[in-house]
Design a protein around this motif. Sequence first.
Motif, PDB file in Angstrom:
ATOM      1  N   ALA A   1     111.886  22.299  28.789  1.00  0.00           N
ATOM      2  CA  ALA A   1     111.781  20.849  28.585  1.00  0.00           C
ATOM      3  C   ALA A   1     112.772  20.375  27.532  1.00  0.00           C
ATOM      4  O   ALA A   1     113.428  19.342  27.699  1.00  0.00           O
ATOM      5  CB  ALA A   1     110.354  20.485  28.189  1.00  0.00           C
ATOM      6  N   VAL A   2     112.901  21.131  26.450  1.00  0.00           N
ATOM      7  CA  VAL A   2     113.891  20.784  25.421  1.00  0.00           C
ATOM      8  C   VAL A   2     115.289  20.784  26.025  1.00  0.00           C
ATOM      9  O   VAL A   2     116.095  19.872  25.780  1.00  0.00           O
ATOM     10  CB  VAL A   2     113.808  21.769  24.236  1.00  0.00           C
ATOM     11  CG1 VAL A   2     114.964  21.547  23.256  1.00  0.00           C
ATOM     12  CG2 VAL A   2     112.470  21.639  23.507  1.00  0.00           C
ATOM     13  N   ASP A   3     115.594  21.774  26.824  1.00  0.00           N
ATOM     14  CA  ASP A   3     116.931  21.894  27.408  1.00  0.00           C
ATOM     15  C   ASP A   3     117.230  20.777  28.401  1.00  0.00           C
ATOM     16  O   ASP A   3     118.401  20.445  28.635  1.00  0.00           O
ATOM     17  CB  ASP A   3     117.080  23.252  28.098  1.00  0.00           C
ATOM     18  CG  ASP A   3     117.056  24.419  27.123  1.00  0.00           C
ATOM     19  OD1 ASP A   3     117.264  24.192  25.910  1.00  0.00           O
ATOM     20  OD2 ASP A   3     116.796  25.553  27.562  1.00  0.00           O
ATOM     21  N   ARG A   4     116.199  20.180  29.014  1.00  0.00           N
ATOM     22  CA  ARG A   4     116.424  19.100  29.984  1.00  0.00           C
ATOM     23  C   ARG A   4     116.714  17.759  29.319  1.00  0.00           C
ATOM     24  O   ARG A   4     117.173  16.829  29.980  1.00  0.00           O
ATOM     25  CB  ARG A   4     115.207  18.951  30.904  1.00  0.00           C
ATOM     26  CG  ARG A   4     115.062  20.075  31.909  1.00  0.00           C
ATOM     27  CD  ARG A   4     114.208  19.642  33.111  1.00  0.00           C
ATOM     28  NE  ARG A   4     112.897  19.124  32.717  1.00  0.00           N
ATOM     29  CZ  ARG A   4     111.819  19.882  32.531  1.00  0.00           C
ATOM     30  NH1 ARG A   4     111.893  21.202  32.683  1.00  0.00           N
ATOM     31  NH2 ARG A   4     110.669  19.330  32.205  1.00  0.00           N
ATOM     32  N   LEU A   5     116.435  17.648  28.013  1.00  0.00           N
ATOM     33  CA  LEU A   5     116.717  16.395  27.337  1.00  0.00           C
ATOM     34  C   LEU A   5     118.220  16.127  27.308  1.00  0.00           C
ATOM     35  O   LEU A   5     119.021  17.058  27.196  1.00  0.00           O
ATOM     36  CB  LEU A   5     116.182  16.433  25.898  1.00  0.00           C
ATOM     37  CG  LEU A   5     114.662  16.397  25.733  1.00  0.00           C
ATOM     38  CD1 LEU A   5     114.291  16.655  24.279  1.00  0.00           C
ATOM     39  CD2 LEU A   5     114.085  15.057  26.198  1.00  0.00           C
ATOM     40  N   PRO A   6     118.617  14.864  27.405  1.00  0.00           N
ATOM     41  CA  PRO A   6     120.049  14.547  27.338  1.00  0.00           C
ATOM     42  C   PRO A   6     120.605  14.791  25.937  1.00  0.00           C
ATOM     43  O   PRO A   6     119.847  15.035  24.986  1.00  0.00           O
ATOM     44  CB  PRO A   6     120.091  13.059  27.703  1.00  0.00           C
ATOM     45  CG  PRO A   6     118.751  12.535  27.308  1.00  0.00           C
ATOM     46  CD  PRO A   6     117.783  13.661  27.563  1.00  0.00           C
ATOM     47  N   SER A   7     121.900  14.690  25.808  1.00  0.00           N
ATOM     48  CA  SER A   7     122.529  14.932  24.504  1.00  0.00           C
ATOM     49  C   SER A   7     122.057  13.951  23.444  1.00  0.00           C
ATOM     50  O   SER A   7     122.091  14.249  22.253  1.00  0.00           O
ATOM     51  CB  SER A   7     124.052  14.866  24.642  1.00  0.00           C
ATOM     52  OG  SER A   7     124.443  13.609  25.154  1.00  0.00           O
ATOM     53  N   ALA A   8     121.598  12.772  23.876  1.00  0.00           N
ATOM     54  CA  ALA A   8     121.073  11.786  22.918  1.00  0.00           C
ATOM     55  C   ALA A   8     119.703  12.172  22.374  1.00  0.00           C
ATOM     56  O   ALA A   8     119.208  11.556  21.428  1.00  0.00           O
ATOM     57  CB  ALA A   8     120.994  10.414  23.587  1.00  0.00           C
ATOM     58  N   GLY A   9     119.069  13.178  22.969  1.00  0.00           N
ATOM     59  CA  GLY A   9     117.776  13.650  22.483  1.00  0.00           C
ATOM     60  C   GLY A   9     116.614  12.990  23.189  1.00  0.00           C
ATOM     61  O   GLY A   9     116.750  12.413  24.272  1.00  0.00           O
ATOM     62  N   GLY A  10     115.442  13.093  22.561  1.00  0.00           N
ATOM     63  CA  GLY A  10     114.231  12.540  23.133  1.00  0.00           C
ATOM     64  C   GLY A  10     113.012  13.305  22.639  1.00  0.00           C
ATOM     65  O   GLY A  10     113.082  14.040  21.651  1.00  0.00           O
TER      66      GLY A  10
END
Length: 382
Positions: free
Chosen positions: A18-27
């Motif tokens: 799930a962490v890896d699926r976040l975009p470069s902007a985060g979330g």
Amino acid sequence: MEIRCVYTEGNQNVIQEAVDRLPSAGGTVIVPRGNWKSGAIHLKSNVKLYLEEGCVIHFSSCMEDYLPPVFTRWEGVECYNYSPLIYAADCENVTICGTGVLDGAGSAWWHWKKLQQNAADRLIRAESQGIVVEERVFATREDALRPSFIQFINCKHVTLEDFTIEDGPQWTIHPVYCEDVVVRGVTVNTKGPNTDGCNPDSCRKVLIEDCTFDTGDDCIAINSGMNEDGWRVWRPCEQIEVKNCRFIGGHAAVAIGSGMSGGICDIWIHDCVVRGTERGIRIKSMRGRGGYVKRINVERMQMDEIEKEAIEVSMNYGSSTAVPVSQKAPEFSELRFAHIRGNHAAIGVSLCGLPESPLREITLEDVSIAAEDPLREEYVEK
């Protein structure tokens, strides 16, 4: 962006995925109520890990789930070792929050305390032997160097809030080379060897407030590197505030040192309650550490049922993972203890400098501790 973890039978990488699926902007990664299995979790900039009420993350007890090795600091010396259970390097704006529980399966690692000495000796002497950091690679069962539970290294704007953390391998919350760290409302329950609660290590601007600690070692330990490696890095731990915390078990409520070779200064500890720890406030070092401790202010503390010293300042600390190879003395000065109360301690205040480096500018103001032995002092400059 928010990603809500979905349980998948047999997959202990759900949270990392799930962490890896976040975009470069985060979330935000939300871990819902329930029991979750996980290996190492590596966070990145602008990521919030939110632990919902009733969520329990059970970390793997298989050491190989924390490979490949990562850059870390182990007891004050840089190396490559097993990944901490939760790790972030060179990041900004990283948060772990929510009322869930992190379970570190620490008992699987604790017997390594009896196996680590050979590797610890090699590591702690590496700098004096000219071994560069890139060649200090451990992370084997034979080396048996336990990782920290949560480690952020070289990060800015870190927030840890409201969760409970239980039984990690070694040091529990371990920010290294970080700036602007807040640890608020966290409960730490851990009983293994060297399971300190929170270890700011060569950090700047750290606030620890409204936390509860019951640990197998020091509840809070403020550090800045060990011996020659600490001198090389030379990053002090400074501007640390500890307030409104409860300490209900551990070696010391707040310890400063003994790994303080990069310097420690501007520490404010206040309005805390200590009950049933081995010691209250402990500032400790020894020949071979070098470095300095200065501008420490401890005030408005209640310290009851202390097994040994309520306040101890000692340059003659007798415990070290490896014996230092030099005799370089530390320097302690500008230490203030004020408005402190205690109903029982074996020793009220113990002050011990060295002949070549006496304690300087020590202030005891309105300190009232019922103790069998009220005051001991040696090599204190008047």
